[in-house]
Design an enzyme around this catalytic site. Sequence first.
Site, PDB file in Angstrom:
ATOM      1  N   SER A  71       0.828  -1.056   0.063  1.00  0.00           N
ATOM      2  CA  SER A  71      -0.190   0.127  -0.141  1.00  0.00           C
ATOM      3  C   SER A  71       1.075   1.194  -0.113  1.00  0.00           C
ATOM      4  O   SER A  71       0.617   2.195  -0.732  1.00  0.00           O
ATOM      5  CB  SER A  71      -0.913   0.040   1.147  1.00  0.00           C
ATOM      6  OG  SER A  71      -1.834  -1.304   1.128  1.00  0.00           O
ATOM      7  N   GLN A 179       0.704  -8.780  -6.300  1.00  0.00           N
ATOM      8  CA  GLN A 179       0.023 -10.405  -6.446  1.00  0.00           C
ATOM      9  C   GLN A 179       1.258 -11.318  -7.652  1.00  0.00           C
ATOM     10  O   GLN A 179       0.944 -12.309  -7.467  1.00  0.00           O
ATOM     11  CB  GLN A 179      -1.209 -10.436  -7.146  1.00  0.00           C
ATOM     12  CG  GLN A 179      -2.406 -10.054  -6.244  1.00  0.00           C
ATOM     13  CD  GLN A 179      -2.470 -10.995  -4.909  1.00  0.00           C
ATOM     14  OE1 GLN A 179      -2.423 -11.983  -5.047  1.00  0.00           O
ATOM     15  NE2 GLN A 179      -2.849 -10.271  -4.013  1.00  0.00           N
ATOM     16  N   HIS A 201       4.488 -10.197   2.407  1.00  0.00           N
ATOM     17  CA  HIS A 201       3.566 -11.042   2.864  1.00  0.00           C
ATOM     18  C   HIS A 201       2.869 -11.872   1.922  1.00  0.00           C
ATOM     19  O   HIS A 201       2.104 -12.715   2.371  1.00  0.00           O
ATOM     20  CB  HIS A 201       2.861 -10.635   4.115  1.00  0.00           C
ATOM     21  CG  HIS A 201       1.639  -9.550   3.631  1.00  0.00           C
ATOM     22  ND1 HIS A 201       0.454 -10.070   3.697  1.00  0.00           N
ATOM     23  CD2 HIS A 201       1.594  -8.284   3.456  1.00  0.00           C
ATOM     24  CE1 HIS A 201      -0.397  -9.113   3.393  1.00  0.00           C
ATOM     25  NE2 HIS A 201       0.240  -8.056   3.072  1.00  0.00           N
ATOM     26  N   CYS A 324      -9.823  -6.625   1.684  1.00  0.00           N
ATOM     27  CA  CYS A 324      -9.902  -5.294   2.074  1.00  0.00           C
ATOM     28  C   CYS A 324     -11.661  -4.908   1.920  1.00  0.00           C
ATOM     29  O   CYS A 324     -11.772  -3.795   2.673  1.00  0.00           O
ATOM     30  CB  CYS A 324      -9.147  -4.248   1.091  1.00  0.00           C
ATOM     31  SG  CYS A 324      -7.490  -5.062   0.761  1.00  0.00           S
TER      32      CYS A 324
END
Length: 395
Positions: A71, A179, A201, A324
């Site tokens: 982000s 991704q 992660h 999200c």
Amino acid sequence: MEAYMDNAATTKMSSAAIKAMLPYLEEEYGNPSSLHSRGQKAAEALESARKMVAECLGALPKEIYFTSGGSEADNQAILSAAMIGLRKGKKHIVTTAFEHHAVLHTLLKLEKQGFDVQYLSVGKQGNVSAEQVAKAIREDTCLVTMMTANNEIGSILPIAEIGAVCREKKVLFHTDAVQAVGHIPVNVQEMKADMLSMSAHKFHGPKGVGVLYAKSGIALTNLIEGGAQERGKRAGTENVAGIMGMAVALREATNHLSDNMKKVSALRDKLIAGLLKIPHCVLNGDPVHRLPGNVHFCFEGIEGESLLLLLDEFGVQGSSGSACTSGSLDPSHVLLAIGHPHEIAHGSLRLTLSEYTTEQEVDLALDAVPKVVERLRSMSPIWRDKVNGNKPFIL
Ligand SMILES: *Cc1c(COP(=O)(O)O)cnc(C)c1O
């Protein structure tokens, strides 16, 4: 038995990554900015991690900026490009309708500041073409930002072609590769990316750490002011242990990339083939250009949240799409972007696999999903109307 099938939300850490972190949590706790030997050891670790990450991406170490995750990298890339554009009087940005919220919400902020953001449609199969991008670019375009692969439906975009169009037209190109990194080949040279975001992660590294790649010469704008860390572009004492864990996880994923891709996509294809036998469903996303671990369906007459909760009772841990947006009643913007009506978009299921997924886990899902879908449909008055012919089927 449990089947963890939410690897697009986050992944289990690899034991090599955990092991690489431990020294920096225990004895090697120095601050890389300290001049004494303990600090310098941490600084050396940091630079070795930077070199490892750069090698895996085809970048130079000085083009790697460590961040708190995907982000932050998305925010910094887009805001930096906007500042560069503003100085040249260019305020047009090209993106797609199905980006991650870290991108979309940053663009929304820029729209409020007078930027003109163009959202390319992604079609029924959830993809865009380089021709669409070429057509959209104008004299005043300051940025093209497009994800390498979609986090919900798994489509892989033709990023190298899009990058080539941007390079030819001299427009900055950023890709959210969160991704993709660790799952498909990602090389900033081949992609002709000026900026790229990734997050540890999502490839078996720790949470709270990521990278912004920025080609040398690109003037980044700080999101965080303070010390001179990350060549003055991202203040704050570095997350040395997390960064080491990320670098080792990335190297491991890169070394095993083709084997893992083969193994995971075989499991994916088995799962897709089995679920396609359920009546009135659709496989979402690009059937060919697809992330190795992504399975994403919509089932007519089903409410996605109930599906997830019942599947959890069977031990299958999936998602309705993006983690999200879970908890909100709005259907996924990605599913609306590929043209699904709300009713269909609500019945979504994303099962995302990793190299740790076993065939037994896939079999568990193949047993559980049809049972749960049937049970939910049998309780639905809308479904009964459809079966009785009082309402049309959509799928
Ligand atoms: C997970 C994800 C992000 C956000 O990354 P964080 O490290 O969790 O901040 C951004 N973009 C995509 C496509 C993602 O899947």
